[in-house]
Design a protein around this motif. Sequence first.
Motif, PDB file in Angstrom:
ATOM      1  N   THR A 356       0.848  -1.188   0.000  1.00  0.00           N
ATOM      2  CA  THR A 356       0.000   0.000   0.000  1.00  0.00           C
ATOM      3  C   THR A 356       0.887   1.242   0.000  1.00  0.00           C
ATOM      4  OG1 THR A 356      -1.566  -1.229   1.316  1.00  0.00           O
ATOM      5  CG2 THR A 356      -1.916   1.134   1.159  1.00  0.00           C
ATOM      6  N   ASP A 357       0.596   2.140  -0.913  1.00  0.00           N
ATOM      7  CA  ASP A 357       1.456   3.310  -1.033  1.00  0.00           C
ATOM      8  C   ASP A 357       1.011   4.384  -0.042  1.00  0.00           C
ATOM      9  OD1 ASP A 357       3.358   5.036  -1.862  1.00  0.00           O
ATOM     10  OD2 ASP A 357       2.334   5.637  -3.694  1.00  0.00           O
ATOM     11  N   CYS A 358       1.207   4.094   1.232  1.00  0.00           N
ATOM     12  CA  CYS A 358       0.762   5.013   2.295  1.00  0.00           C
ATOM     13  C   CYS A 358       1.893   5.972   2.623  1.00  0.00           C
ATOM     14  CB  CYS A 358       0.372   4.207   3.531  1.00  0.00           C
ATOM     15  SG  CYS A 358       0.004   5.239   4.960  1.00  0.00           S
ATOM     16  N   THR A 359       1.558   7.257   2.759  1.00  0.00           N
ATOM     17  CA  THR A 359       2.580   8.243   3.086  1.00  0.00           C
ATOM     18  C   THR A 359       2.121   9.139   4.233  1.00  0.00           C
ATOM     19  OG1 THR A 359       1.635   9.660   1.377  1.00  0.00           O
ATOM     20  CG2 THR A 359       3.556   8.361   0.767  1.00  0.00           C
ATOM     21  N   ILE A 360       1.173   8.657   5.022  1.00  0.00           N
ATOM     22  CA  ILE A 360       0.517   9.588   5.945  1.00  0.00           C
ATOM     23  C   ILE A 360       1.457  10.070   7.033  1.00  0.00           C
ATOM     24  CG2 ILE A 360      -0.491   7.855   7.512  1.00  0.00           C
ATOM     25  CD1 ILE A 360      -3.079   9.707   7.339  1.00  0.00           C
ATOM     26  N   CYS A 361       2.389   9.230   7.504  1.00  0.00           N
ATOM     27  CA  CYS A 361       3.296   9.679   8.568  1.00  0.00           C
ATOM     28  C   CYS A 361       4.158  10.827   8.075  1.00  0.00           C
ATOM     29  CB  CYS A 361       4.150   8.526   9.098  1.00  0.00           C
ATOM     30  SG  CYS A 361       4.938   7.542   7.824  1.00  0.00           S
ATOM     31  N   SER A 362       4.565  10.709   6.835  1.00  0.00           N
ATOM     32  CA  SER A 362       5.412  11.745   6.262  1.00  0.00           C
ATOM     33  C   SER A 362       4.607  13.023   6.012  1.00  0.00           C
ATOM     34  CB  SER A 362       6.006  11.224   4.965  1.00  0.00           C
ATOM     35  OG  SER A 362       6.648  12.244   4.272  1.00  0.00           O
ATOM     36  N   ARG A 363       3.402  12.841   5.498  1.00  0.00           N
ATOM     37  CA  ARG A 363       2.579  14.000   5.163  1.00  0.00           C
ATOM     38  C   ARG A 363       2.159  14.776   6.401  1.00  0.00           C
ATOM     39  NH1 ARG A 363      -2.964  14.795   4.555  1.00  0.00           N
ATOM     40  NH2 ARG A 363      -3.524  12.616   4.702  1.00  0.00           N
ATOM     41  N   CYS A 390       2.370  11.273  13.802  1.00  0.00           N
ATOM     42  CA  CYS A 390       2.536  10.131  12.891  1.00  0.00           C
ATOM     43  C   CYS A 390       1.891   8.883  13.494  1.00  0.00           C
ATOM     44  CB  CYS A 390       4.006   9.884  12.597  1.00  0.00           C
ATOM     45  SG  CYS A 390       5.045   9.738  14.060  1.00  0.00           S
ATOM     46  N   GLU A 391       2.110   8.696  14.779  1.00  0.00           N
ATOM     47  CA  GLU A 391       1.521   7.522  15.440  1.00  0.00           C
ATOM     48  C   GLU A 391      -0.002   7.635  15.463  1.00  0.00           C
ATOM     49  OE1 GLU A 391       3.217   6.499  19.295  1.00  0.00           O
ATOM     50  OE2 GLU A 391       1.292   5.638  19.873  1.00  0.00           O
ATOM     51  N   HIS A 392      -0.481   8.840  15.751  1.00  0.00           N
ATOM     52  CA  HIS A 392      -1.927   9.049  15.835  1.00  0.00           C
ATOM     53  C   HIS A 392      -2.611   8.747  14.510  1.00  0.00           C
ATOM     54  CE1 HIS A 392      -5.661  10.763  17.226  1.00  0.00           C
ATOM     55  NE2 HIS A 392      -5.714  11.548  16.179  1.00  0.00           N
ATOM     56  N   PHE A 393      -1.964   9.120  13.411  1.00  0.00           N
ATOM     57  CA  PHE A 393      -2.608   8.964  12.112  1.00  0.00           C
ATOM     58  C   PHE A 393      -2.205   7.683  11.396  1.00  0.00           C
ATOM     59  CE2 PHE A 393      -3.350  13.476  12.760  1.00  0.00           C
ATOM     60  CZ  PHE A 393      -4.668  13.569  12.353  1.00  0.00           C
ATOM     61  N   CYS A 394      -1.280   6.928  11.965  1.00  0.00           N
ATOM     62  CA  CYS A 394      -0.814   5.721  11.287  1.00  0.00           C
ATOM     63  C   CYS A 394      -1.997   4.791  10.997  1.00  0.00           C
ATOM     64  CB  CYS A 394       0.225   4.988  12.127  1.00  0.00           C
ATOM     65  SG  CYS A 394       0.810   3.491  11.313  1.00  0.00           S
ATOM     66  N   ALA A 395      -2.042   4.291   9.774  1.00  0.00           N
ATOM     67  CA  ALA A 395      -3.199   3.504   9.338  1.00  0.00           C
ATOM     68  C   ALA A 395      -3.035   2.019   9.618  1.00  0.00           C
ATOM     69  CB  ALA A 395      -3.436   3.732   7.847  1.00  0.00           C
ATOM     70  N   ALA A 396      -1.885   1.607  10.152  1.00  0.00           N
ATOM     71  CA  ALA A 396      -1.683   0.180  10.403  1.00  0.00           C
ATOM     72  C   ALA A 396      -2.564  -0.285  11.562  1.00  0.00           C
ATOM     73  CB  ALA A 396      -0.214  -0.082  10.724  1.00  0.00           C
ATOM     74  N   ARG A 397      -3.069  -1.501  11.445  1.00  0.00           N
ATOM     75  CA  ARG A 397      -3.895  -2.095  12.490  1.00  0.00           C
ATOM     76  C   ARG A 397      -3.377  -3.494  12.761  1.00  0.00           C
ATOM     77  NH1 ARG A 397      -4.995   2.397  12.282  1.00  0.00           N
ATOM     78  NH2 ARG A 397      -7.006   3.451  12.231  1.00  0.00           N
TER      79      ARG A 397
ATOM     80  N   GLU B 377      -8.006  14.243   6.690  1.00  0.00           N
ATOM     81  CA  GLU B 377      -6.753  14.036   7.431  1.00  0.00           C
ATOM     82  C   GLU B 377      -6.355  12.566   7.481  1.00  0.00           C
ATOM     83  OE1 GLU B 377      -8.542  15.804  10.823  1.00  0.00           O
ATOM     84  OE2 GLU B 377      -8.752  13.919  11.897  1.00  0.00           O
ATOM     85  N   ARG B 378      -7.316  11.668   7.283  1.00  0.00           N
ATOM     86  CA  ARG B 378      -7.019  10.246   7.367  1.00  0.00           C
ATOM     87  C   ARG B 378      -6.614   9.639   6.032  1.00  0.00           C
ATOM     88  NH1 ARG B 378      -5.978   7.879  12.303  1.00  0.00           N
ATOM     89  NH2 ARG B 378      -6.845   9.318  13.810  1.00  0.00           N
TER      90      ARG B 378
END
Lengths: 418, 429
Positions: A356-363, A390-397, B377-378
Amino acid sequence: MALKKNMIPVYAKRTVAAVFLVLVVWAFFGGHRLAHVAVELQAAPAVLRNPWVFVPVFLIGTALVGRFFCETMCPLGILQSLVNWIFHPKNGVRRVCTRLPETTAQRIVRWSVVAAFFAFAALGCGAIAYSVEPYSILGRALTLLGPYPLVVAAILAAAAVGSGRIWCNWVCPLGTVFALVGRIAPWGNRIGPRCANCRRCFPATAAKEPARDGKPAPDGIGRREVLKGVAVLAVAEKTTDGGLADIVMPERAKRKRSVLPPGALSRSAFGRECLACGLCIKACPQHVLVPSTKSAAYGQPELDFNRSCCPAECDRQCAKACPAGAIERLEGVGRLDVHIGVAVWDAEKCIRTNGTDCTICSRKCPVKAVAIVEGIPVVDDVKCIGCGICEHFCAARPEPAIVVEGLDNQRAVRRVGA
Amino acid sequence: MTYRFSSDGRRVSLLGYGAMRMATVDGGHANSWAPNGYSRTNIDQELLERQIRMLLEGGVNYFDTSPAYCRGESESRLGRALAKSGWKREDYLVATKLSNFAPSQFSLDACKKMFETSLRNLQTDYIDNYLLHSIGNDGFSTFSRRYLENGALDWCVRLREEKRIRNLGFSFHGDPKAFEWCMEHHDEYRWDFCQIQMNYVDWRHAQEINRRNLNAEYLYSTLTEKRIPVVIMEPLLGGRLARYNAALARNLKPLAPNDSLARWAFRFSGSMPNVMTILSGMTRTSDIEDNLATFSPLRPCTESEFAALQKAADEYMKSDPIPCTACQYCMPCPFGLDIPSVFRFRNEFLVSGEEKTREEIQAAYEKAVPDPMRRAERCVGCGVCTPHCPQQIRIPQEMALIDSQMNDLEKLRFRAELRARNEEADKWL
């Protein structure tokens, strides 16, 4: 109603006590700076903050006028007196006769608690030592920490059924020390030569006596309502919920070292100095602070990035709130200048590893400390301030893949000229 | 009701029903937010049946659906409602599509299965209008894989010969190459109709929204030249041209204070003589009433009205809207975002030209997307949604922009809160 001259000191004491009680409780509900002063004058925070001033102040004061702190400043002591007065309104006279003879059992309990208190404090386990400190107990109850609301309820119940401030006289280490010092007080309350041996200080007999000042006692129901009012105040915090079922909320990250509020600086000093009163937890505008459940740090604040984060814009309300100086105010040091932790990324948990091309921690990083290099999130731990976004928004579960590890020694940068 | 004619000479109502935005029992509808967030599952079947009867009685006889709509429930719900309406099958036309978007559906067998399922769900043994669904989505190569390489298009032609479908057409979004290919091969496949996105904004501004788009004016005139009847979709841009918008209201309301903005948009498309039917995803019963009134009969626009609409479109475009029509093709987002609601909020509250306070904007966001876990934001930027968007919106990039705008507002709010706290604590001192 004529003001009896000999009652003037009693009314004065009651007024001061009422003011302190209101101010201390108010401080936990977004109160004024004055309220905060009342908290800062509590024995333990004051001594922790500035022992060279406050140890002499409290000891000399007590040596002169007796246990003034327990009666007029300690919110738990005042609450006990209040409850005692509500249930035994005609015992006002007992205020003259506080020094009842100490029993052996009482002596054993008191001094064991004192020994344990100072032993834990010396070992740096502030959270345990201060679990018997009265201001901290009340704070923990007001922040609904663990069993503390029940503890306070039990203390007040004891005060309601028993005679006097049972807890102060049996358990409280401050009460014990002050009682010891207060023995020599020339202007303290004591059973003196003027005692007529009226035995009014014992509730069973006092009930039969008419009110001394002829003032009709308000009926008991009314006063119980006063008590109820206080109780409601103590539990007036509500929790919120929300969210749709098909969103999976992350579990709390398992971090090796908890993240302490910005300004805690040294973890060991913080462990020693923090009373776990919960005032910072109440004050945090982001609601990111939670009481720790670890035994050594029970009730002391730590950051839970599941709830929120500790943003760069904050002016560290927690430090402003801390009465003991455990979270240092560090004038001129902004949140951006305090590094409280470092984000650590785990490839196994990250959804990038599954393609998955996730970049949320960086963004989301407010200080651009996370870069995606060759597809891998890389943390610049010089830039990272440990805000936890970054931890708050991290999408990993179920657990976040990027987790802030707390620093044992926070780095606070004092800018030159600030 | 105004009627036009299809290639095979059938009378087709100029207003058609688009079964993509059915009302849900929790007060939501497919292109709007529900109190509990987003829902397409709890379709209000009773209401739907009443609405379908109302439409049939009002003269509407064209019903457009797809196996993909409403989480796959649209066909069966519509089929049930039509069967229960009491009208005979030959009284109305049913359009559905070969919506083989997923690679697992690219094979001819999967396509055949999809067609049979559509027949079963719609409780019928023939389809009046069968469409290749959104050709040009995700580029020409995908079009080729979906319909050409697997022989699906040839099979559709055979279906038409077997009379199992009466008309063959396609709906077009995206890569112009797919459209041009279909036009070049018109003689070979003989398209009976074509479904395009047309409205007074896309008429001349589609290309400006996205360079890869074709203006509706070009599409319409090309199809007219080839004498292919045109079915209009998104006449209201997913409701954007029907809801309040300052630029639209300023230009159109003074001309006819009693007319809804939606009526203007329908009149624009309906004025084009080669338009066979205009699809509207009417969610609310009041939408149906208003639309039936608009189309019974449809009053074509005058020259000055066309000019007014063009001016309104020009001004509307100045607010730089995200061209989302809330079609939901991007949904569900694997990370739970409510993409259409975020975009709708953005178009209504984060546009320049209208002064809105920070409080208003933040409150609107909270109402538009109540669950913070579903807000911009998500967005993790995975891009799963992008190839599905018929409007070719770069969804992750837009989300990042919205997030940064909202984040700036949040910072302002937070600083104000800190200031207020500090002032409150220092009062009287």
